[in-house]
Design an enzyme around this catalytic site. Sequence first.
Site, PDB file in Angstrom:
ATOM      1  N   LYS A 182      25.751  46.406  41.621  1.00 37.16           N
ATOM      2  CA  LYS A 182      26.362  47.546  40.930  1.00 37.16           C
ATOM      3  C   LYS A 182      25.563  47.933  39.672  1.00 37.16           C
ATOM      4  O   LYS A 182      25.519  49.097  39.293  1.00 37.16           O
ATOM      5  CB  LYS A 182      27.797  47.180  40.555  1.00 37.16           C
ATOM      6  N   ASP A 226      38.156  48.622  45.274  1.00 35.98           N
ATOM      7  CA  ASP A 226      37.573  48.308  43.979  1.00 35.98           C
ATOM      8  C   ASP A 226      36.206  47.688  44.268  1.00 35.98           C
ATOM      9  O   ASP A 226      36.124  46.552  44.723  1.00 35.98           O
ATOM     10  CB  ASP A 226      38.484  47.330  43.219  1.00 35.98           C
ATOM     11  N   ASP A 244      38.969  47.530  29.871  1.00 39.95           N
ATOM     12  CA  ASP A 244      38.562  47.028  31.187  1.00 39.95           C
ATOM     13  C   ASP A 244      37.192  46.371  31.091  1.00 39.95           C
ATOM     14  O   ASP A 244      36.178  47.055  31.010  1.00 39.95           O
ATOM     15  CB  ASP A 244      38.546  48.210  32.175  1.00 39.95           C
ATOM     16  N   GLU A 265      38.074  53.353  36.886  1.00 42.08           N
ATOM     17  CA  GLU A 265      38.796  52.079  36.968  1.00 42.08           C
ATOM     18  C   GLU A 265      39.970  51.980  35.989  1.00 42.08           C
ATOM     19  O   GLU A 265      41.068  51.581  36.392  1.00 42.08           O
ATOM     20  CB  GLU A 265      37.810  50.916  36.812  1.00 42.08           C
TER      21      GLU A 265
END
Lengths: 190, 657
Positions: free
Chosen positions: B96, B34, B213, B191
Amino acid sequence: MTSSEASPPAPLERFDPSRNHFERLGLAPAVALDREALESAYLERSRRVHPDRFVTADAATQRLAMEHAAAVNEAYQVLRSPLRRAEYLVKLGGIDLDSSDAGTGAPKPTQAFLIEMIERREGLEAATEAGLEALEDLADELADEREAIVDAAVKALESGEVAKAAEALVHARYLARLADEIENAKESAA
Amino acid sequence: MSDLRSANTLFQISEPDAGNELDRREAGRAIGIDLGTTHSLVAVAPSGAEPRALADAQGEALLPSVVSYADSTPLVGSEARAQLVESPQSVLVSVKRFMGRGSEDIDFDHPYALAPGEGQARFEVGGREVSPIEASAEILVALKRRAEAELGHEVRGAVITVPAYFDDAQRQATKDAGRIAGLEVYRLLAEPTAAAVAYGLDRGGQGLFAVYDLGGGTFDISILRLRDGVFQVLATGGDSALGGDDFDRAVASALLEDAGVSAPSPSQRQALALEARRVKEALSEAERCAVSVPALGIETELSRERFEALIAPWLKKTIRACRSTLKDAELRATELDGVVLVGGSTRVPAVRAAVEDFFGRAPLTDLDPDRVVAYGAAITADLLSGSKREGMTLLDVVPLSLGLETMGGIVEKIIPRNATIPIAARQVFTNYSEKQTGMSIHVVQGERELADANRSLARFELKGMPSLPPGMARVEVTFQLDADALLTVTATELMTGVQQRVEVKPTYGLGDEEVDRLVMESLDHAGEDFAARALAEERVELGRVVLAVRTAYDEMGSIEGLLPESERAPLVAALEGAEAAMQDASIDDAKAIKRARESLEKSSEAFARRRMERALRAGMEGQSLAEIEAALAEEDKLERRRGGHGAETIESEGPQS
């Protein structure tokens, strides 16, 4: 989650690009498709051809799995939507709504219909000025109408009148574009 | 790499087992990663086992997604984070958010200097450029090493998770980071889909679920249908630039405003960001929290109520995305069988309340929201390694429509959003004249009508079209999205059956050559890479010393008493030797460069000390203030030019005068 004997995947058949979407999913061509039959046929075939089942196979097999899976997904995409399914049946009947060819392409809408569309655009402008509620009303009205047109196309197809179905579906495309514009106007108004 | 850049090699895939030797998978040996905005983690589920997260030597499973370039060797994790306040611009956090983005897309606050140029945004750190892809690769390497240490075998295969809403450029950037880290990326897994796998939602038979999420920097909402071991994503939506980071920023800017500070320094800003994050986390438990940022003179208190008011706009945005995604799935909230919460930011009570309110049911939170995504990645990695694990099939979707720019900049959609992948679309293009031998095609991703308003994916040229009358040449272009939602383009001329050359130029991301170079450096030449970096650093050091000594010698070397003849010859020899070493590009040994520097430092030490003593004596001998100032200014000028090197040498000598 373990399984003692993970069964080796059944070998894939040769990919036949000439198959239509119904054949791809093993279904009989039908206007009124049983949703449940479509879903289980799709899931069953997806499980069988998905590239993930062939991760340890050779590259040619992986490529084949990808071709099969992409075609199954495309068939599902088209057949699950009553509108796109009707359009596809019209295409199988010899009229391609995406083509402007005079013989085999989409029929031209009548002048009366085009004038009506111009008036409806003006209606959209008025509703945009009136605000969100007027736009919502317009959207609801249009949704009902589009459903009725698709129903009419389906009826025509059921009685084998492909040209009549094509005409209705061309109208449906104009209305779909209008519906998109209403959605955009709603978003700007919100 | 089956991506868009190397598309023109696609035709070779049908060659018997080309390159398959490299691709041999080792069952049960793959890892799930992850790669998060604020932290990352690695998990394994070998050969059908239950997933478990791997911890570091301190027992910590979460690795802060922070990479520091403050020192010569990059640092990752909490060690990197410890340097944050001291070197705010050399320590990269939340990289990210920069993945697959050009500098023109970066519309949020950050303390970094971005290098000028088009395409993928790059950071300027420590005198060099670093792409967020390379920084992400450092994080992946750290996790890979952790797994290898724990498992006792080499790790090659991995599943890396990405936000469901990541576009092609962001996915490609992530895959490239994996390659640079020496991983074979079996799958880029969405995800929310990973979370659904981890929950084993398929085991309850049939059901419809929403996965909400909210991570550190990204938000996804996916609607899944589960049935007989098939995870079918019906629709997905979200925002790849919305997350807990935004909550921190909202708190930080409110604190700044309260304190009346308008332009904090980078290090004040980082100190504030760390405190804002701590306060946010504390307010998940407490109703009030004391706030303290000494660097900005902030000592105050924040209530949960005020915090919730600050983050309300972001929450509203997530709920709006939930609404439109449900609509895409043609479902009502009441038809769902459950709602799953994923991501650290769903610990915030206001987030839970908003989700519960919208979906009309209490969300599932049985699994640790920080780990559930890595668990799902580990299970998927095990499956894709060829392990004997009960079959499950993942049917994921492409989150954004794919289209082509047509006349007038209008987009024609060829693959709609939420289409199940893999999927292909074909489009036939024709020629306008007999002379036309090629055409250029612009692929975009997004929902807007105008090409400019969408993400530009790539431009490519079709070349070598046969010379045929207008409308007779028919080139069929196939756009294939693979199971990672990455695009490949191929083309065939239908009249002649000639396959067309497709030259694709991606708008973002690294070029193929650059990725290859980085892969080579990190994999095969790890030792050489290190040596090259050490050499470059030694050269910079030597250059600084040479400049300082040369300047001092030329300006003050002939002043009476500063440089005795006995010292002059060795100093000049060392200086000339060092200058020659600087000029000689063929010296590739860092130690040789270092020796030249040390020799020069040694032979110029006494000279430097005397110059400083002279400046001090000038003050003590009761000269006029103006003269002292002039002498000090002269030293100061030299000091600046030699970058402080001389001062360090003198300090190490202890008090001399």
